[in-house]
Design a protein around this motif. Structure first.
Motif, mmCIF file in Angstrom:
data_model
loop_
_atom_site.group_PDB
_atom_site.id
_atom_site.type_symbol
_atom_site.label_atom_id
_atom_site.label_comp_id
_atom_site.label_asym_id
_atom_site.label_seq_id
_atom_site.Cartn_x
_atom_site.Cartn_y
_atom_site.Cartn_z
ATOM 1 N N SER A 216 -45.591 7.311 1.638
ATOM 2 C CA SER A 216 -44.708 8.475 1.622
ATOM 3 C C SER A 216 -43.262 8.091 1.905
ATOM 4 O O SER A 216 -42.334 8.782 1.464
ATOM 5 C CB SER A 216 -45.175 9.520 2.640
ATOM 6 O OG SER A 216 -44.969 9.068 3.964
ATOM 7 N N LEU A 217 -43.037 6.992 2.641
ATOM 8 C CA LEU A 217 -41.665 6.531 2.875
ATOM 9 C C LEU A 217 -41.015 6.102 1.563
ATOM 10 O O LEU A 217 -39.863 6.456 1.274
ATOM 11 C CB LEU A 217 -41.657 5.377 3.871
ATOM 12 C CG LEU A 217 -42.127 5.685 5.296
ATOM 13 C CD1 LEU A 217 -42.111 4.414 6.133
ATOM 14 C CD2 LEU A 217 -41.267 6.761 5.939
ATOM 15 N N VAL A 218 -41.760 5.349 0.768
ATOM 16 C CA VAL A 218 -41.251 4.930 -0.532
ATOM 17 C C VAL A 218 -41.091 6.147 -1.435
ATOM 18 O O VAL A 218 -40.082 6.295 -2.133
ATOM 19 C CB VAL A 218 -42.185 3.901 -1.185
ATOM 20 C CG1 VAL A 218 -41.644 3.463 -2.542
ATOM 21 C CG2 VAL A 218 -42.368 2.689 -0.277
ATOM 22 N N ALA A 219 -42.090 7.034 -1.413
ATOM 23 C CA ALA A 219 -42.017 8.236 -2.235
ATOM 24 C C ALA A 219 -40.821 9.098 -1.831
ATOM 25 O O ALA A 219 -40.157 9.694 -2.690
ATOM 26 C CB ALA A 219 -43.306 9.040 -2.113
ATOM 27 N N GLY A 220 -40.537 9.147 -0.516
ATOM 28 C CA GLY A 220 -39.381 9.911 -0.051
ATOM 29 C C GLY A 220 -38.073 9.331 -0.549
ATOM 30 O O GLY A 220 -37.149 10.067 -0.953
ATOM 31 N N GLU A 221 -37.971 8.010 -0.537
ATOM 32 C CA GLU A 221 -36.769 7.360 -1.072
ATOM 33 C C GLU A 221 -36.610 7.671 -2.562
ATOM 34 O O GLU A 221 -35.525 7.992 -3.038
ATOM 35 C CB GLU A 221 -36.866 5.845 -0.865
ATOM 36 C CG GLU A 221 -36.722 5.401 0.571
ATOM 37 C CD GLU A 221 -35.313 4.931 0.883
ATOM 38 O OE1 GLU A 221 -34.621 4.496 -0.046
ATOM 39 O OE2 GLU A 221 -34.924 5.011 2.056
ATOM 40 N N LEU A 222 -37.707 7.554 -3.304
ATOM 41 C CA LEU A 222 -37.645 7.806 -4.740
ATOM 42 C C LEU A 222 -37.238 9.243 -5.034
ATOM 43 O O LEU A 222 -36.426 9.504 -5.933
ATOM 44 C CB LEU A 222 -39.000 7.507 -5.383
ATOM 45 C CG LEU A 222 -39.380 6.030 -5.517
ATOM 46 C CD1 LEU A 222 -40.849 5.888 -5.909
ATOM 47 C CD2 LEU A 222 -38.502 5.334 -6.550
#
Length: 472
Positions: free
Chosen positions: A399-405
């Motif tokens: 979710s951290l990566v998804a949040g950045e994206l």
């Protein structure tokens, strides 16, 4: 609202009509979700800034109420193979708007036509369909069918699997987090490691299993692709021991993996196949299982058994119209081949990133069903972020990566339920190479800036703190 106003025959003044509902602002939507729906989920979405208001969608793109365009690489967990709001699906719905939608005292014209089409496109001798509304319902029906047809009770499934969250489907879903609060579940269900033929044969040997249910590629398990030949050999073992082979193609089916059905990659002909998600064209809930004439007759043959398993909404006119249009579009737009070609291109580009950035542990998948797994942090990251990084790593790395994206690049993704360190990339099959390149460039930029989990977690903590201090 008082009990009197809730039960009054006159419309309460507090009720919202459609136009009023469409006019709600972001704060009101969040308040309603926290008050009347899943408050914990709403809070999690808010903390990660996943509570944006999207007001328009077409193809791969969606737009928020500020006019910003986003690329949807989540694709409704595989439900949007055709993309958002495909015009041919809506045109089909308009054609049937005057027909009765639910009328059990008749034989549905479109249900018969859809069953005919599914018998033509599914592998092997699959012929008879049962229509329902979701993947979980399709799995429930398949389990019941297998038990009734074999007079056995056991069901074998795989560790890391995901088949749904209704009681029977949950009993063959392979993550304890979702199972434990509802125990005891369906008895006689046994888990074996995904891809392990020796373990499967050992479970089959007592000849007590009605069925072995398997995803050709595990979706929520983290986009796990089995070893070459596994499905074909598993099918042979099931036949040897008199156990039915159920292919759960709810997420992999209808072109997603570069084959109409993922089991066709190994020329596997299931006894039962489960479909849903994209069957409704991303517009209408639609699910089904399809089985052979022989198996169907053993379980439900004749008038005496005809009503043993039914569904009120299953096979309704609107759902069948959407499904008929969906199948037509898949062939007309050559979406299966598009998924194969663009998926191969996407995987190649992503594996180039994996070679350059240690934070990206593994890239895997087939067609346009791709998972990115990230490496776990060390203890230093947790100390620097006051323990929050460790918790994020345990459950929400993806979710951290998804949040950045999402927040920095306008790209929608999400993590897989059984392995939250994996984010899925499942765009509509009509995605373009330019859109794929945009995602690759965004991931490259993120991995370049965050070469360690500590950097990623710190950025995530900042997003959370910002969301806590800047409420809309």
């Amino acid at each position: 609202m008082t009990r009197e106003s809730k039960t009054a025959t006159n419309k309460p003044a507090e009720l919202l009509d459609l136009q009023e509902a469409l006019s709600l602002d972001r704060a009101q939507v969040k308040d309603f979700h926290k008050r009347y729906l899943n408050a914990g989920l709403a809070t999690m979405m808010e903390l990660l800034n996943f509570d944006k208001m999207f007001v328009r969608a077409e193809g791969v793109s969606v737009w928020d109420n500020q006019g910003r365009e986003y690329l949807d690489f989540l694709g409704g967990y595989g439900a949007l193979n055709l993309g958002h709001n495909h015009p041919k699906v809506f045109a089909a719905l308009q054609q049937v708007q005057a027909l009765p939608n639910i009328l059990q005292a008749s034989l549905g014209v479109l249900a018969g036509a859809l069953a005919h089409n599914l018998a033509r496109i599914t592998p092997g001798k699959l012929q008879r369909s049962f229509f329902c509304n979701s993947g979980a319902e399709a799995v429930e029906g398949a389990i019941k069918l297998a038990r009734a047809a074999t007079n056995r009770t056991g069901i074998i499934h795989c560790q890391g699997s995901f088949h749904g969250k209704t009681m029977g489907a949950l009993s063959v879903t392979g993550r304890e987090k979702y199972r434990k609060p509802f125990a005891p579940l369906l008895p006689d269900c046994q888990a074996v490691p995904f891809g392990d033929l020796d373990a499967l044969e050992k479970a089959l040997q007592p000849r007590q299993a009605a069925a072995f249910i398997v995803e050709p590629i595990q979706g929520e398990g983290g986009i796990n692709v089995p070893p070459p030949g596994y499905l074909k050999k598993a099918r042979e073992l099931c036949k040897r021991y008199g156990t039915l082979f159920i292919a759960d193609e709810v997420q992999t089916g209808l072109g997603r993996t570069g084959y109409m059905f993922a089991c066709e990659a190994e020329n596997v002909e299931p006894d039962i196949i489960c479909l849903a998600k994209s069957l409704g064209g991303g517009v209408v809930p639609a699910g089904a299982y399809i089985t052979t004439d022989e198996i169907w007759k053993k379980a439900y043959g004749g008038m005496e058994k005809a009503l043993l398993h039914t569904s009120t909404f299953g096979g309704n006119t609107v759902a069948c119209a959407a499904a008929l249009a969906t199948i037509q579009v898949i062939y007309e737009e050559n979406l299966v081949e598009q998924a194969r070609e663009k998926g191969a291109y996407f995987l190649t580009r992503l594996k180039e990133l994996q070679e350059r950035f240690p934070l990206l542990k593994e890239v895997r998948g087939r067609g346009l069903m791709i998972g990115l797994e990230f490496n776990q942090p060390g203890s230093l990251a947790s100390k620097v972020t006051f323990g929050l990084a460790g918790k994020l790593a345990e459950e929400y790395t993806g979710s951290l990566v998804a949040g950045e994206l999402l927040n920095n690049y306008g790209i929608i993704t999400a993590y897989t339920l059984n392995n939250p360190n994996v984010i899925r990339l499942e765009p509509p099959l009509c995605v373009t190479r330019d859109q794929i390149d945009r995602v690759v460039a965004a991931l490259e930029d993120i991995l370049q800036r965050h070469r360690s989990f500590m950097s990623m977690a710190t950025s995530g903590v900042k997003t959370i703190l910002k969301s806590l201090t800047q409420r809309e």
